[in-house]
Design an enzyme around this catalytic site. Structure first.
Site, PDB file in Angstrom:
ATOM      1  N   GLY A   1       0.950  -1.199  -0.327  1.00 36.51           N
ATOM      2  CA  GLY A   1      -0.229   0.178   0.307  1.00 36.51           C
ATOM      3  C   GLY A   1       0.766   1.420   0.145  1.00 36.51           C
TER       4      GLY A   1
ATOM      5  CD  GLU B   1       2.256  -8.066   7.276  1.00 36.62           C
ATOM      6  OE1 GLU B   1       0.828  -7.349   7.272  1.00 36.62           O
ATOM      7  OE2 GLU B   1       2.756  -9.165   7.631  1.00 36.62           O
TER       8      GLU B   1
ATOM      9  CB  ILE C   1      -0.596   4.402   7.305  1.00 37.41           C
ATOM     10  CG1 ILE C   1      -1.262   3.829   7.160  1.00 37.41           C
ATOM     11  CG2 ILE C   1       0.243   5.203   6.299  1.00 37.41           C
ATOM     12  CD1 ILE C   1      -2.522   4.472   6.505  1.00 37.41           C
ATOM     13  CG  ASP C   2      -1.518  -0.007   8.925  1.00 45.02           C
ATOM     14  OD1 ASP C   2      -1.952   0.414   9.506  1.00 45.02           O
ATOM     15  OD2 ASP C   2      -1.967  -1.749   8.793  1.00 45.02           O
TER      16      ASP C   2
ATOM     17  NE  ARG D   1     -27.488  12.764  13.796  1.00 49.97           N
ATOM     18  CZ  ARG D   1     -27.252  13.331  12.701  1.00 49.97           C
ATOM     19  NH1 ARG D   1     -26.374  13.295  12.192  1.00 49.97           N
ATOM     20  NH2 ARG D   1     -28.331  13.718  12.231  1.00 49.97           N
TER      21      ARG D   1
ATOM     22  N   GLY E   1      -5.401  -0.261  10.266  1.00 50.68           N
ATOM     23  CA  GLY E   1      -5.487  -0.812  10.850  1.00 50.68           C
ATOM     24  C   GLY E   1      -5.741  -2.188  10.680  1.00 50.68           C
TER      25      GLY E   1
ATOM     26  CG  HIS F   1      -7.413   3.361   0.200  1.00 51.73           C
ATOM     27  ND1 HIS F   1      -8.833   2.955   0.479  1.00 51.73           N
ATOM     28  CD2 HIS F   1      -6.577   2.996  -0.119  1.00 51.73           C
ATOM     29  CE1 HIS F   1      -8.793   1.311   0.752  1.00 51.73           C
ATOM     30  NE2 HIS F   1      -7.193   1.877   0.200  1.00 51.73           N
ATOM     31  CB  VAL F   2      -9.232   9.754   3.228  1.00 52.40           C
ATOM     32  CG1 VAL F   2      -8.480  11.088   4.579  1.00 52.40           C
ATOM     33  CG2 VAL F   2     -10.057  10.001   1.711  1.00 52.40           C
TER      34      VAL F   2
HETATM   35  O1  F6P Z   1      -1.320  -1.677   4.716  1.00 50.35           O
HETATM   36  C1  F6P Z   1      -1.325  -0.932   5.051  1.00 50.35           C
HETATM   37  C2  F6P Z   1      -3.197  -0.658   4.951  1.00 50.35           C
HETATM   38  O2  F6P Z   1      -3.620   0.479   4.767  1.00 50.35           O
HETATM   39  C3  F6P Z   1      -3.829  -1.108   5.566  1.00 50.35           C
HETATM   40  O3  F6P Z   1      -4.391  -0.091   6.922  1.00 50.35           O
HETATM   41  C4  F6P Z   1      -5.102  -1.335   4.983  1.00 50.35           C
HETATM   42  O4  F6P Z   1      -6.142  -2.919   5.487  1.00 50.35           O
HETATM   43  C5  F6P Z   1      -4.661  -1.871   3.386  1.00 50.35           C
HETATM   44  O5  F6P Z   1      -3.475  -1.540   3.569  1.00 50.35           O
HETATM   45  C6  F6P Z   1      -5.891  -1.754   2.287  1.00 50.35           C
HETATM   46  O6  F6P Z   1      -5.467  -2.217   1.308  1.00 50.35           O
HETATM   47  P1  F6P Z   1      -5.786  -1.852  -0.172  1.00 50.35           P
HETATM   48  O7  F6P Z   1      -4.898  -0.410   0.005  1.00 50.35           O
HETATM   49  O8  F6P Z   1      -5.097  -2.644  -0.686  1.00 50.35           O
HETATM   50  O9  F6P Z   1      -6.903  -1.799   0.038  1.00 50.35           O
END
Ligand code: F6P
Length: 338
Positions: A10, A100, A123-124, A159, A167, A268-269
């Protein structure tokens, strides 16, 4: 010397600062840098581009990666792996920037005798061996900003607001953005959700006269012991697409409390746009150190941040076991719940 560089997995803010730092450092010594397009896929298909000073000019503040990325796993296909190994002969060494999965491939290649150096990215922030990965700080700031903004609308409408952040296996983004944004509850993959505890804490807040709540939940948080997924299909590294925990939680909270509940999924923001100063500096330091490791022949190593020093650790350290949130940190965060 010809150094290859690829970005895999990612994307995240800070990748371009790493690429720029690698090229600028290498050029000081008249070394040649070749960019490999779209992660491991580019090394399989021999898709490269020369990286000179002009190619990396003006990219420091840009999000994403000028090299492109993919989640290709060459170890899934023997023919692809053979092609990759053949194409590796066109470079002297490789800097692999990734999380990873990408670094897992790098570690395997190193074991087979290939000259690889790793740079940790996600980012995680769940890679072991480094205090922080670049991209994390930017993601946390984006999520914190969202939590800040949701406060006023939550309060106006009385609310409950559920904010789903990224994550997959670790709750670092949820925890940092939740603490920084003053969330009333933070739910993470490391601590199974107990729905009664969640609704009780909201009810207690209401009883105290607080008629709105903000809950930050990591996408990988487990409900009834299971991850919530958008589809069952696995990617090349065996991961499912997570998503939906926010929606599920909101429905259960509304049923139990009678309070109107809304969900915001940041998605993805959190990975888009330019990096914070912290991530640009960390990426630049990592890129510079990676070239230094190549020069010294310290292959199989990954650059890392330890107590604000840039050091190196075996790539194996990063991919062996994920760095998840420790109990003590989560307990500290509990101080601010409710
Ligand atoms: O591994 C980073 C990450 O942003 C995770 O937090 C998320 O689950 C995953 O990638 C999303 O992946 P993709 O861009 O394939 O939707």
């Amino acid at each position: 010397m010809k150094i290859g560089i690829l970005t895999g997995g990612g994307d995240c803010p800070g990748l371009n600062p790493v690429i720029r730092a690698v090229v600028r450092t290498a050029l000081l010594n008249h070394e040649e840098v070749v960019g490999i397009r779209n992660g491991w896929k580019g090394l399989v298909e021999n898709e490269t581009l020369p990286l000179d000073a002009k190619a990396v000019s003006g990219i420091l503040h840009r999000g994403g990666t000028i090299l492109g990325t993919s989640r290709t796993n060459p170890y899934k296909e023997p023919a692809a792996l053979e092609k990759l190994k053949k194409n590796f002969k066109n470079i002297d060494s490789l800097i692999a920037v990734g999380g990873e999965d990408t670094l897992g491939v790098a570690a395997k290649l190193f074991k087979e005798g290939f000259k690889v150096v790793g740079v940790p990215k996600t980012i995680d922030n769940d890679l072991s061996g480094t205090d922080f990965t670049f991209g994390f700080d930017t993601a946390v700031n984006i999520a914190m900003d969202a939590v800040d903004r949701l406060h006023s609308t939550a309060e106006s409408h009385r609310r409950i607001m559920v904010v789903e952040v990224m994550g997959r296996h670790a709750g670092w983004i949820a925890l940092h953005s939740g603490i920084a944004g003053g969330a009333d509850l933070i739910l993470i993959p490391e601590v199974p959700i107990k729905i009664d505890e969640v609704t009780e804490s909201i009810k207690k807040r209401i009883a105290r006269g607080k008629n709105f709540s903000i809950i930050v939940v990591a996408e990988g948080a487990k409900f009834d012991g299971n991850e919530v997924t958008l589809e069952k299909k696995l990617d090349a590294f065996g991961h499912v697409r997570l998503g939906g925990i926010g929606e599920l939680l909101a429905r259960r909270i509304e049923e139990a409390t009678g309070f109107e509940t809304r969900v915001t999924v940041l998605g993805h923001v959190q990975r888009g746009g330019s990096a914070t100063a912290f991530d640009r500096v960390l990426g630049s330091r990592f890129g510079q150190k990676a070239v230094e490791l190549v020069r010294k022949g310290q292959f199989g190593q990954m650059v890392a941040l330890k107590a604000n020093e840039i050091v190196s650790v075996p790539i194996e350290t990063a991919v062996g076991k994920l760095k998840t949130v420790d109990k003590a940190f989560y307990e500290m965060a509990r101080t601010f719940f409710g």
